[in-house]
Design a protein around this motif. Structure first.
Motif, short mmCIF file in Angstrom:
data_model
loop_
_atom_site.label_atom_id
_atom_site.label_comp_id
_atom_site.label_asym_id
_atom_site.label_seq_id
_atom_site.Cartn_x
_atom_site.Cartn_y
_atom_site.Cartn_z
N PRO A 172 0.84 -1.20 0.01
CA PRO A 172 -0.02 0.10 -0.06
C PRO A 172 0.92 1.35 0.05
O PRO A 172 0.43 2.20 -0.56
CB PRO A 172 -0.79 -0.09 1.15
CG PRO A 172 -0.77 -1.54 1.53
CD PRO A 172 0.42 -1.92 1.08
N LEU A 173 1.93 1.20 0.76
CA LEU A 173 2.94 2.27 0.66
C LEU A 173 3.91 2.05 -0.16
O LEU A 173 4.76 1.18 0.23
CB LEU A 173 3.41 2.75 1.99
CG LEU A 173 4.29 4.25 2.29
CD1 LEU A 173 3.45 5.16 1.68
CD2 LEU A 173 4.74 4.35 3.42
N LYS A 174 4.31 2.61 -1.22
CA LYS A 174 5.29 2.55 -2.21
C LYS A 174 6.82 3.18 -1.66
O LYS A 174 6.58 3.82 -0.66
CB LYS A 174 5.04 2.79 -3.63
CG LYS A 174 3.97 1.84 -4.06
CD LYS A 174 3.15 2.49 -5.49
CE LYS A 174 2.60 1.36 -6.21
NZ LYS A 174 1.04 1.31 -5.51
N PRO A 175 7.61 3.03 -2.26
CA PRO A 175 9.16 3.48 -2.04
C PRO A 175 8.73 5.37 -1.97
O PRO A 175 9.44 5.67 -1.24
CB PRO A 175 10.24 3.00 -2.87
CG PRO A 175 9.43 1.93 -3.61
CD PRO A 175 8.08 2.04 -3.63
N PHE A 176 7.94 5.72 -2.87
CA PHE A 176 7.99 7.05 -2.97
C PHE A 176 6.58 7.63 -2.95
O PHE A 176 5.63 6.76 -2.86
CB PHE A 176 8.47 7.54 -4.37
CG PHE A 176 9.69 6.79 -4.66
CD1 PHE A 176 11.06 7.30 -4.14
CD2 PHE A 176 9.86 5.82 -5.74
CE1 PHE A 176 12.05 6.90 -4.30
CE2 PHE A 176 10.98 5.14 -5.97
CZ PHE A 176 12.10 5.62 -5.28
#
Length: 298
Positions: A172-176
């Motif tokens: 759900p939370l990508k690297p950026f």
């Protein structure tokens, strides 16, 4: 024959310009949503104090284990962007609006591409810009562990060649992070009776603007390299990315899903990932991850 510029005529012109703008906007397949989590913003700046805490379940024995969020103080401040074009009053009077269709289509195209531009502006600075833990996003010394037993973790290789990034984009939370305060809209300033610009310059103003920003999410979800993209370097990046743990030493279960490469590295990536054989032997890297060609990565 010169036409009289009426409110109805201006409204019709605006509808045509907006239609061209929307056509240009819809014609772009943006990339930023693939590599960045889109986060709505309600103020000039958002503070991501919870970054660094990746929730994981534990067996419930006794009381709940209350894991308070350590304030990281990482914030992303929204930035304002605009693009503006003008239309001569004479061209509206002379019914030459067809000349402007492609111009407004390009304006929409530029607006749709802009999130990619600022997202990869951030990514290209990742070796020299700090993320939530105070280290550069791609760094060899990310602190991991409880106080008193902190160790360093690296999410980068060395090298000075063409960059590439291995990432887990399944979470759900990508690297950026792409932060959106005000979306890209088509706007017009064209009232001859109230606009000083129309009165003084004899032209109407149209444009687009937005309040957005890009920032870093979890560094644990991406591994950056400027080494030659080959079997050895990719295996090393894959193994190290998959080995990351939380502060309690538990594996995060990261599974790399995508290889992000600039256009100059796309053929090396395709040979490594898509070929069934390499030098006459079975390619163990075949279909290991998906390839994202990112022309703005540099």
């Amino acid at each position: 024959m010169t036409r009289v510029i009426t409110p109805d005529l201006l409204a019709a012109a605006q509808r045509g310009f907006k239609t061209s703008f929307q056509k240009g906007f819809a014609g772009v397949t943006a990339m930023y949503a693939s590599v960045a989590t889109i986060v709505p913003s309600n103020s000039s700046e958002e503070v991501y104090g919870w970054l660094g805490d990746i929730p994981k379940l534990r067996e419930w024995i006794g009381d709940r284990h209350l894991k308070s969020l350590e304030s990281k103080g990482y914030s992303i401040r929204n930035r304002k962007f605009e693009a503006t074009v003008t239309v001569l009053k004479d061209d509206i009077e002379d019914d030459k609006l067809g000349l402007y269709g492609s111009r407004f289509e390009m304006l929409g195209n530029s607006a749709a591409q802009h999130p990619d531009e600022i997202t990869f502006e951030l990514i290209n600075s990742a070796y020299a810009t700090a993320c939530y833990d105070g280290q550069n996003f791609f760094d060899t010394d990310h602190p991991v562990g409880k106080p008193g037993s902190v160790q360093s973790a690296s999410n980068m290789q060395g090298g000075s060649g063409t960059p590439w990034i291995l990432a887990d984009l399944s979470r759900p939370l990508k690297p950026f992070i792409f932060q959106k305060r005000r979306d890209y809209n088509f706007i017009a300033k064209e009232d001859s009776k109230t606009s000083d610009h129309v009165f003084m310059r004899d032209e109407y103003i149209y444009g687009t603007d937005a309040r957005v920003a890009a920032g870093f999410g979890f560094w644990q979800m991406a591994f950056g390299s400027k080494e030659t993209l080959d079997k050895q370097s990719l295996q090393d990046a894959y193994t190290r990315l998959a080995s990351f743990t939380d502060d309690e030493g538990r594996k995060l279960g990261i599974k790399p899903t995508h290889l992000i490469v600039p256009t100059t590295n796309v053929f090396a990536a395709r040979e490594l990932i898509l070929a069934a054989q390499i030098d006459g032997t079975s390619n163990t890297m075949a279909n290991l991850v998906q390839i994202i060609e990112a022309p703005l990565l540099q």
